[in-house]
Design a protein around this motif. Structure first.
Motif, PDB file in Angstrom:
ATOM      1  N   GLU A 276       9.680  26.032   2.942  1.00  0.00           N
ATOM      2  CA  GLU A 276       9.353  26.610   4.245  1.00  0.00           C
ATOM      3  C   GLU A 276       9.636  25.641   5.391  1.00  0.00           C
ATOM      4  OE1 GLU A 276       5.338  27.900   4.124  1.00  0.00           O
ATOM      5  OE2 GLU A 276       5.653  29.355   2.510  1.00  0.00           O
ATOM      6  N   GLY A 277      10.173  24.461   5.063  1.00  0.00           N
ATOM      7  CA  GLY A 277      10.403  23.463   6.097  1.00  0.00           C
ATOM      8  C   GLY A 277      11.775  22.843   6.007  1.00  0.00           C
TER       9      GLY A 277
ATOM     10  N   ALA B  97       7.621  16.894  12.379  1.00  0.00           N
ATOM     11  CA  ALA B  97       6.678  17.996  12.164  1.00  0.00           C
ATOM     12  C   ALA B  97       6.150  18.529  13.494  1.00  0.00           C
ATOM     13  CB  ALA B  97       5.523  17.531  11.278  1.00  0.00           C
TER      14      ALA B  97
ATOM     15  N   LEU C 135       8.959  20.557  15.264  1.00  0.00           N
ATOM     16  CA  LEU C 135       9.248  21.830  14.607  1.00  0.00           C
ATOM     17  C   LEU C 135       8.015  22.725  14.478  1.00  0.00           C
ATOM     18  CD1 LEU C 135      11.643  20.642  11.744  1.00  0.00           C
ATOM     19  CD2 LEU C 135      12.190  21.292  14.096  1.00  0.00           C
ATOM     20  N   ASN C 136       6.861  22.201  14.874  1.00  0.00           N
ATOM     21  CA  ASN C 136       5.601  22.945  14.743  1.00  0.00           C
ATOM     22  C   ASN C 136       5.342  23.315  13.282  1.00  0.00           C
ATOM     23  OD1 ASN C 136       3.219  24.065  15.727  1.00  0.00           O
ATOM     24  ND2 ASN C 136       4.152  26.076  16.075  1.00  0.00           N
ATOM     25  N   LEU C 137       5.526  22.326  12.404  1.00  0.00           N
ATOM     26  CA  LEU C 137       5.316  22.520  10.977  1.00  0.00           C
ATOM     27  C   LEU C 137       4.217  21.597  10.481  1.00  0.00           C
ATOM     28  CD1 LEU C 137       9.002  22.574   9.633  1.00  0.00           C
ATOM     29  CD2 LEU C 137       7.469  24.541   9.875  1.00  0.00           C
TER      30      LEU C 137
ATOM     31  N   GLN D 297       5.438  20.120   5.010  1.00  0.00           N
ATOM     32  CA  GLN D 297       6.662  20.907   5.031  1.00  0.00           C
ATOM     33  C   GLN D 297       7.841  20.128   5.615  1.00  0.00           C
ATOM     34  OE1 GLN D 297       6.093  24.812   6.743  1.00  0.00           O
ATOM     35  NE2 GLN D 297       4.273  25.210   5.491  1.00  0.00           N
TER      36      GLN D 297
ATOM     37  N   LEU E 177      16.654  23.693  10.780  1.00  0.00           N
ATOM     38  CA  LEU E 177      15.612  24.721  10.722  1.00  0.00           C
ATOM     39  C   LEU E 177      16.088  26.020  11.380  1.00  0.00           C
ATOM     40  CD1 LEU E 177      12.578  25.261   9.958  1.00  0.00           C
ATOM     41  CD2 LEU E 177      12.066  24.740  12.353  1.00  0.00           C
TER      42      LEU E 177
END
Length: 867
Positions: A357-358, A376, A379-381, A385, A414
């Protein structure tokens, strides 16, 4: 065009202007020639053999290969490959290794034409090549050693040994690196990979009114163009202060010429770069603010909302003003140091690909766990991820601490759900990444009639450029080391980091300490001249010792080796006619109230394989080798079974690979992890322990923030320091003949790597002293050519003599201290003091004017100000 490549016939029918380097890497998949600066032809990393001559393949068009014979390392044959690989391993001629395959080819051609060359002939042959790590001496040794083996038709055995502390274990994983086989990020290829290129600002300070990507989008092969609006998470990043935008948005101001406005993703790098040229940006151009003193004035444009003053560090101990009034001798001067380009041989490059998912990221950065956090957030992860795997890099020296292209590559991967590589050219690298801080240092140093130092007053201003990076820490470190390696009871130091529209300045080997050492050591020589004091004895009498207080108020409890390093060079000092001497102190660890922590995981896979996971970046300094040697010392197991990895899924975090702390933190953590393993090995074999994991940790959480503690007994600025004395000896023409370096490493874990680190530091310090200067005009580099940076070549590097001193540190593993930075701390000061002995001219500005330009030093702005 028909030719032979490594003995095989080839036919090429493409663009006759295509560089040979591109053909070898992209068409043939040969990765031993490296792209360090193409098409500048400045670094030599791309050297191959063409018709019996060594050539720089980045500037050889394919039309010149017609009918020729091209040879790369891959075509040398196994016997010759092993001779060169083992010669470089045995002699320690490799650190980061990025430049070495090119030098192997240059050495091979030299030995073909001159089987028994002199040392000077080897140095001359290496003129097309740059190395930022080694100082060249061990490379020359390796080529001479290989030549001896080739003449006598005998192999060079692969270096062995038990790998224990104190042994000359060959640098970890370097055999294939010498031969160009071990991939760097730019050597990695992934099926279906796209390529990214960045659009940089055309102005150091301008409001972005519009970004027109329409023509770029129409170019065949372009997959997508990305701008600030496409960032799903936090757009601003920063190691300490999040003030650096991944991309500048429409309506915002650019702050330097390395600001990114857009990214292009395309089927090839060529298409991506062509598309970047088609992007049109409309600006409202503003006057850049490039002088830090002007930036502090009332009414100056505010580069950041918080203002132009990034930080201020104040250290006051005792009564400096009163002590100055009572002093017998006072030295006053304003000293200037210049901006410096890191000059690592491998430009920035990153590959990212979608994973679960990342994303998964192949990074060459100096802290994969820091990269993970920053990516992170962008990417707002969630952290888990974002997987980051270190690919050991081709040199860093602090220049790869800040996020550069990792964020862009990860964002592109992404958004497109495809692998993407983003690579900077040398020109882009120089434009984008932070440099060494230039400082203006107003110094007043005093002593009594007996030559005992009494007071220091210093006002230091550092240009931190467009973004914070680690500028506040550099200027904090400058303040904490302002008194050098000496006891000065009364101290008044103010050190400020200031924003400008220049290229950012951040971490670089020495980290503010070599700057202030130039100032304080020049003042000490001036005091000796005023009072008629012996320069060696003055330093010995004032040198820090156990129980003394540093300028921060820390009382040193053990491992203080300044005097031992002075004694190591006493004889050479008094024997030289024109000698300049300087001492140095350099912290190990970040300290100043921040936690220094390192973790390791030791995984027993089988009787033949043990994995050591840690979080530090291998960039030539040898931290992987240190991990192996500490493991071998603790367990008695052989080094050949150990594999070292740095990847975030292992959850063995460390901070940034900085502050000369990797050896001490890795060592202590490995010792901690091995405690359980040793216990288990008493009752079981290694094979019986397969699958077991042993974790280790060491942390220093007891340092104090500067200026916050008043009780001297409670102040602990750093957990460890390294110490050094250097001696520059000039010949009758005033040129540097020999540079002696006596360095207290606490415990020398690997003598070969220790010597290599110091020699490389000396080479960098000499360039800092006499030749290097990265100049900007109104926030724009005067040149982005590596050749113009002033990095010394092999034939320009004088004799280097390294003397190891061991005064064990109470917190270091087996007593070890940091080595990576202290090597250049006293260098410029020693050279400046030697030049004063030669011609009587005190030089206040780096780079120093050499005697061939006699008179210029007296007329420089710094000299005029000091008069």
């Amino acid at each position: 065009m028909e030719f032979t490549l490594n003995g095989a016939p080839k036919a090429y029918r493409g663009d006759p202007e295509l560089p040979l380097l591109t053909y070898l890497r992209e068409y043939e998949g040969i990765i031993s020639p490296k792209d360090g600066c193409a098409p500048q032809a400045a670094c030599g990393c791309c050297a191959v053999e063409l018709n019996g001559r060594a050539v720089l393949s980045c500037v050889i068009p394919m039309k010149k290969v017609q009918g020729g014979e091209v040879l790369t390392i891959e075509g040398l044959g196994a016997e010759k490959q092993e001779i060169f690989a083992n010669a470089f391993l045995e002699k320690g001629g490799i650190q980061c290794g990025f430049c070495i395959p090119g030098m192997v080819m240059q050495g091979k051609v030299l030995l073909d034409h001159s089987p028994d060359p002199s040392r000077e002939e080897v140095e001359k042959a290496l003129t097309p090549h740059l190395c930022r790590c080694t100082g060249y001496k061990k490379i020359v040794n390796a080529i001479l050693y290989a030549g001896e083996a080739l003449r006598e038709h005998k192999p060079i055995p692969k270096p062995g040994g038990d790998g224990k502390v104190g042994s000359r274990l060959a640098k970890y994983d370097s055999h294939d690196t010498v031969l160009g086989r071990r991939p760097y990020v730019d050597d990695i290829k992934i099926e279906g990979m796209l390529h990214g290129a960045l659009k940089f600002s055309d102005h150091p300070r301008a409001k972005v009114l519009a970004i027109d990507t329409s023509q770029a989008e129409k170019l065949p092969g372009v997959a997508r163009i990305v701008t600030a609006k496409d960032v799903p998470g936090e757009r601003y990043t920063g190691l300490i202060v999040p003030d650096w935008p991944l991309m500048v948005a429409i309506g915002e101001e650019t702050r330097y010429v390395g600001d990114v406005l857009a990214g292009v993703i395309a089927e090839s790098e060529t298409i991506a770069r062509r598309a970047v040229e088609l992007i049109r940006v409309q600006y409202a151009v503003l006057e850049p603010l490039t002088d830090p003193e002007e930036a502090l004035k009332s009414g100056a444009p505010q580069i950041h909302p918080r203002g132009n003053l990034l930080s201020e560090t104040v250290l006051r101990r005792g009564e400096a003003e009163k002590a100055l009034q009572e002093a017998a001798f006072i030295s006053r001067g304003v000293y200037w140091t210049q901006t410096i380009e890191h000059g690592f041989m491998e430009p920035e490059c990153c590959i990212a690909l979608p994973a679960a998912e990342g994303v998964k990221v192949f990074s060459q950065g100096q802290g994969v766990y820091e990269d993970q956090k920053a990516i992170a957030a962008i990417l707002n992860l969630p952290l888990d991820q974002v997987e980051v795997e270190l690919v050991p890099n081709g040199g860093g020296f602090g220049g790869k601490e800040d996020l550069s292209v990792q964020g862009h590559a990860a964002l592109h991967a992404l958004l497109l759900q495809k692998p993407v590589k983003v690579r900077l050219t040398r020109d882009e690298s120089i434009r984008m990444h932070p440099k060494r801080h230039p400082l203006r240092m107003d110094y007043t140093l005093a002593c009594d009639k007996n030559g005992k130092l009494t007071a220091l007053k210093a006002n230091i201003i550092g240009d931190t450029g467009a973004y914070a990076s680690v500028g506040m820490k550099v200027l904090e470190r400058a303040a904490g080391h302002a008194a050098g390696a000496y006891l000065v009871p009364h101290v008044d130091v103010v050190s400020r980091a200031v924003y400008t529209n220049n290229i950012p300045n951040g971490a670089m080997r020495g980290f503010g300490v070599n700057q202030v050492t130039f100032a304080v050591e020049s003042c000490i020589d001036d005091l000796c001249a005023q009072g008629g004091f012996d320069r060696w004895q003055f330093r010995y009498d004032n040198a820090l010792k156990e129980g003394d207080m540093t300028s921060t108020g820390q009382i040193l409890q053990g491992g203080v080796g300044v005097r031992r390093t002075l004694l190591a060079l006493k004889e050479q000092f008094y024997a030289a006619k024109y000698a300049g001497i300087a001492c140095g102190i350099k912290n190990t660890g970040i300290g100043n109230g921040m936690v220094d922590e390192g973790r390791v995981k030791i995984v027993i896979e089988s009787a033949q394989k043990v994995l050591i996971h840690h979080g530090w970046t291998e960039m030539g300094q040898g931290c992987h080798t240190m991990a192996v040697q500490f493991f071998c010392q603790e367990t008695g197991l052989p080094p050949g079974i150990v594999e070292v990895r740095v990847e975030t899924p292992a959850n063995a975090p460390a901070g940034m690979t900085t502050a000369s702390r990797a050896t001490s933190l890795i060592g202590n953590a490995v010792i901690d992890a091995c405690a359980g393993l040793k216990k288990d090995l008493q009752n079981a074999s290694l094979a019986d322990l397969a699958g077991k994991i042993y974790e280790g940790r060491w942390a220093c959480d007891w340092t104090t923030k500067p200026g916050k503690e008043t009780d001297p007994g409670s102040i602990q600025t750093h957990y460890s320091y390294s110490y050094a004395t250097q001696l520059a000896v000039l010949d009758e023409a005033g040129q540097i003949e020999t540079l002696y370096a006596a360095h207290d490493a606490g415990r020398i874990i690997n003598p070969t790597l220790f010597e290599g680190q110091i020699e490389g530091s000396l080479h960098m310090g000499l360039g800092y002293a006499i030749s290097e200067n990265f100049e900007q005009e109104k926030g724009v580099p005067k040149s982005t050519r590596l050749r113009k940076c002033g990095i010394l070549r092999a034939k320009e590097t004088p004799e280097l003599v390294v003397i190891g001193v061991e005064v064990p540190d109470p917190h270091g593993p087996y007593g070890a201290k940091g080595v990576g930075e202290i090597g250049l701390v006293p260098t410029a000061a020693a050279v400046a003091n030697a030049l004063f002995r030669y011609d009587g001219v005190r030089r206040y500005k780096l780079p120093l004017e050499m005697p061939g330009k006699r008179g210029a030093a007296e007329k420089s702005p710094a000299a005029v100000e000091n008069k």
